[in-house]
Design an enzyme around this catalytic site. Structure first.
Site, mmCIF file in Angstrom:
data_model
loop_
_atom_site.group_PDB
_atom_site.id
_atom_site.type_symbol
_atom_site.label_atom_id
_atom_site.label_comp_id
_atom_site.label_asym_id
_atom_site.label_seq_id
_atom_site.Cartn_x
_atom_site.Cartn_y
_atom_site.Cartn_z
ATOM 1 N N ASN A 1 4.075 -2.599 1.904
ATOM 2 C CA ASN A 1 4.779 -2.028 0.743
ATOM 3 C C ASN A 1 5.452 -0.724 1.173
ATOM 4 O O ASN A 1 6.389 -0.262 0.546
ATOM 5 C CB ASN A 1 3.831 -1.787 -0.445
ATOM 6 N N ALA A 2 4.934 -0.125 2.245
ATOM 7 C CA ALA A 2 5.517 1.109 2.762
ATOM 8 C C ALA A 2 6.759 0.783 3.576
ATOM 9 O O ALA A 2 6.908 -0.326 4.074
ATOM 10 C CB ALA A 2 4.508 1.817 3.647
ATOM 11 N N THR B 1 -0.304 2.107 -6.872
ATOM 12 C CA THR B 1 -0.553 1.051 -5.915
ATOM 13 C C THR B 1 -2.061 0.750 -5.930
ATOM 14 O O THR B 1 -2.816 1.372 -6.673
ATOM 15 C CB THR B 1 -0.028 1.436 -4.512
ATOM 16 N N HIS C 1 9.130 3.007 6.433
ATOM 17 C CA HIS C 1 9.461 4.272 7.071
ATOM 18 C C HIS C 1 10.767 4.131 7.834
ATOM 19 O O HIS C 1 10.903 3.229 8.657
ATOM 20 C CB HIS C 1 8.345 4.686 8.041
ATOM 21 N N GLN D 1 2.688 5.683 0.911
ATOM 22 C CA GLN D 1 2.854 6.012 -0.522
ATOM 23 C C GLN D 1 2.549 7.505 -0.768
ATOM 24 O O GLN D 1 2.727 8.293 0.135
ATOM 25 C CB GLN D 1 1.983 5.103 -1.410
ATOM 26 N N GLY E 1 9.452 11.020 3.164
ATOM 27 C CA GLY E 1 9.917 11.269 4.538
ATOM 28 C C GLY E 1 8.746 11.399 5.502
ATOM 29 O O GLY E 1 8.859 12.064 6.533
HETATM 30 P P1 IMP Z 1 2.576 -2.237 -4.807
HETATM 31 O O1 IMP Z 1 2.031 -1.219 -3.873
HETATM 32 O O2 IMP Z 1 3.562 -3.162 -4.164
HETATM 33 O O3 IMP Z 1 1.497 -2.968 -5.540
HETATM 34 O O4 IMP Z 1 3.422 -1.464 -5.931
HETATM 35 C C1 IMP Z 1 2.793 -0.610 -6.888
HETATM 36 C C2 IMP Z 1 3.649 0.623 -7.182
HETATM 37 O O5 IMP Z 1 3.709 1.443 -6.021
HETATM 38 C C3 IMP Z 1 5.095 0.312 -7.538
HETATM 39 O O6 IMP Z 1 5.552 1.271 -8.460
HETATM 40 C C4 IMP Z 1 5.843 0.487 -6.215
HETATM 41 O O7 IMP Z 1 7.200 0.806 -6.401
HETATM 42 C C5 IMP Z 1 5.068 1.661 -5.640
HETATM 43 N N1 IMP Z 1 5.103 1.721 -4.180
HETATM 44 C C6 IMP Z 1 4.385 0.989 -3.306
HETATM 45 N N2 IMP Z 1 4.659 1.339 -2.045
HETATM 46 C C7 IMP Z 1 5.557 2.325 -2.106
HETATM 47 C C8 IMP Z 1 6.194 3.138 -1.123
HETATM 48 O O8 IMP Z 1 5.969 3.026 0.081
HETATM 49 N N3 IMP Z 1 7.061 4.075 -1.599
HETATM 50 C C9 IMP Z 1 7.293 4.260 -2.913
HETATM 51 N N4 IMP Z 1 6.707 3.537 -3.868
HETATM 52 C C10 IMP Z 1 5.840 2.579 -3.469
#
Ligand code: IMP
Length: 436
Positions: free
Chosen positions: A38-39, A238, A41, A223, A15
């Site tokens: 990857n984030a 990550t 919000h 993250q 959050g």
């Molecule tokens: P990547 O960052 O896409 O390489 O993913 C690597 C790991 O980090 C995986 O387990 C994803 O599910 C997790 N991850 C990456 N970004 C997030 C986020 O914003 N929230 C939760 N998990 C994340």
């Protein structure tokens, strides 16, 4: 209170967006320092939902400067898409600044993220498949392409050719894929360069100027600590450092520029992707928690794994980030459970007990929580606005966490809307409270 860092104290999705949105209103500048799209919000303002992946949540506040720092990996097609969407909905995006040194996610990074996961098979990390890992790999290999390269056709093309060269073997099955055509990539990325040019800056200097003038800068993490490439549950992490220390590296300031570090945690725990999760729940209880918490990923839509709050991990997060404050979100989701479990230790496969976060991955993989039980509450918390409004059991739950972790709770979230928040006495003096 010029420099405040916001970090995830669990596995992400705590959050942070909502907290950044709240604090951004009281800050002059918000800067992201690591990760990429990857984030995800989600912010709810006046009943309207906003989903942001790359642009700092502060963009919704007129007058707040939003910055993408050098430590972020930027997918320019996603960035341009977000800019378009915000403009379409009437948001002024002219204050967005992008570090000229931030690295770019290229089309081949997306392909390689998929290739890597497929190659791992059962052992896959469960990445978001947004090309994050391969982009950071290129950065470390000094084959990365940076935002500033978008402004020079010759350099851009040369760098794309150089970056593709060592990847030939892995990309062989995609030889004819139009996404790998050097000329097409160059042209596409030059267009992004034209679009983004007015936003590109030496963002470290911009932050120094803010801090030197006593303005408030919010460093927005993505993250969470347990996904940190050095300090998380490697290799199920990550490819960046989501901890507070990285706020310096990813923006270009020194540790003495940071005054406050707030760690965000849910009142329970969730994780997306593979990897150890000692307090994970399964079955009916897990389904109930997942449904009441709406625990589905903002970025990928995946169902999140859910579990009890893990105080061993939280104490670790507090130490590694030197947290000065803790924000507990989604307390309202726990209404209706007769009893709540809080992990205050771990139990290993062989019955061994751990008070600290175990350093060996095999031990952590086989650990489960050792819990204490506290009575739950049945009252709806969504209308609570002061700590005194909470039922006694909820207050006790918060106090126990606070004491065990050793960090004061500054904010408590009791619903998705921005006013569904309780400011505690501990937040006094850390950031201006009330209406900005
Ligand atoms: P990547 O960052 O896409 O390489 O993913 C690597 C790991 O980090 C995986 O387990 C994803 O599910 C997790 N991850 C990456 N970004 C997030 C986020 O914003 N929230 C939760 N998990 C994340």
């Amino acid at each position: 209170m010029p420099g405040i860092v916001i970090v995830g104290a669990q596995w992400g999705d705590e959050g942070k967006g909502k907290v950044t949105d709240l604090l951004a209103e009281r800050a002059d500048t918000v800067i992201r320092f690591q990760g990429g799209n990857n984030a995800g919000h989600t912010i709810v303002r006046d009943g309207v939902e906003w989903k942001l992946h790359l642009i700092p949540s502060g963009i919704l506040h007129p007058g707040t400067t939003c910055v993408i720092g050098n430590g972020v990996v930027v997918d320019p097609s996603v960035l341009c898409g977000e800019l378009d969407e915000l403009k379409r909905r009437g948001i002024d995006t002219s204050t967005l600044r992008i570090s000229s040194n931030a690295h770019l996610i290229m089309p081949y990074h997306l392909i390689l993220d998929n290739v890597g996961e497929n190659r791992l098979g059962e052992a896959m990390i469960g990445t978001t498949k947004r090309g994050i890992g391969p982009a950071y790999e290129d950065k470390a290999a000094r084959l990365g392409i940076r935002v500033q390269d978008l402004l020079d056709e010759k350099i851009l093309k040369q760098k794309i050719i150089a970056a593709l060269e060592p990847k030939r073997l892995s990309l062989r099955p995609f030889q004819k894929d139009p996404r790998l055509d050097v000329q097409a990539i160059t042209e596409e990325y030059l267009v992004y360069g034209h679009r983004l040019e007015t936003h590109i800056r030496d963002t470290a200097r911009l932050i120094w100027d803010d801090l030197d003038a006593g303005r408030t800068v919010l460093f927005e993490g993505a993250q969470g600590v347990l996904l940190d490439i050095d300090h998380g549950t490697y290799p199920f992490v990550t490819s960046s450092n989501p901890i507070a220390g990285a706020a310096c590296v990813g923006t270009g300031v020194g540790p003495r520029d940071i005054d406050e570090v707030w760690g965000i945690t849910k009142a329970y725990a969730t994780r997306v992707g593979s990897g150890p999760f000692p307090t994970e729940l399964e079955g009916e209880l897990a389904d109930t928690l997942r449904e009441s918490g709406g625990e589905y990923g903002t970025t990928t839509g995946r169902a999140r794994r859910v579990g009890w709050i893990d105080l061993v991990a939280l104490r670790y997060a507090a130490r590694i980030n030197s947290l000065s404050g803790m924000v507990i979100t989604k307390l309202d989701v726990l209404s209706g459970f007769d009893n709540l479990q809080l992990a205050t230790g771990y139990r290993g496969e062989d019955g061994a007990e751990f008070e600290q976060f175990p350093y060996h991955q095999s031990v952590l993989h086989h650990s489960t929580g050792r819990y204490i039980e506290m009575p739950g509450w049945s009252e709806d918390l969504t209308e609570c606005r002061a700590i005194e409004d909470l039922p006694e059991a909820a207050r006790n739950y918060i106090s126990f966490i606070e004491e065990f972790v050793g960090v004061p709770v500054t904010l408590i979230g009791v619903g998705p809307a921005r006013d569904q928040i309780i400011w505690t006495d501990a937040s006094e003096g850390t950031i201006p409270r009330g209406e900005a």
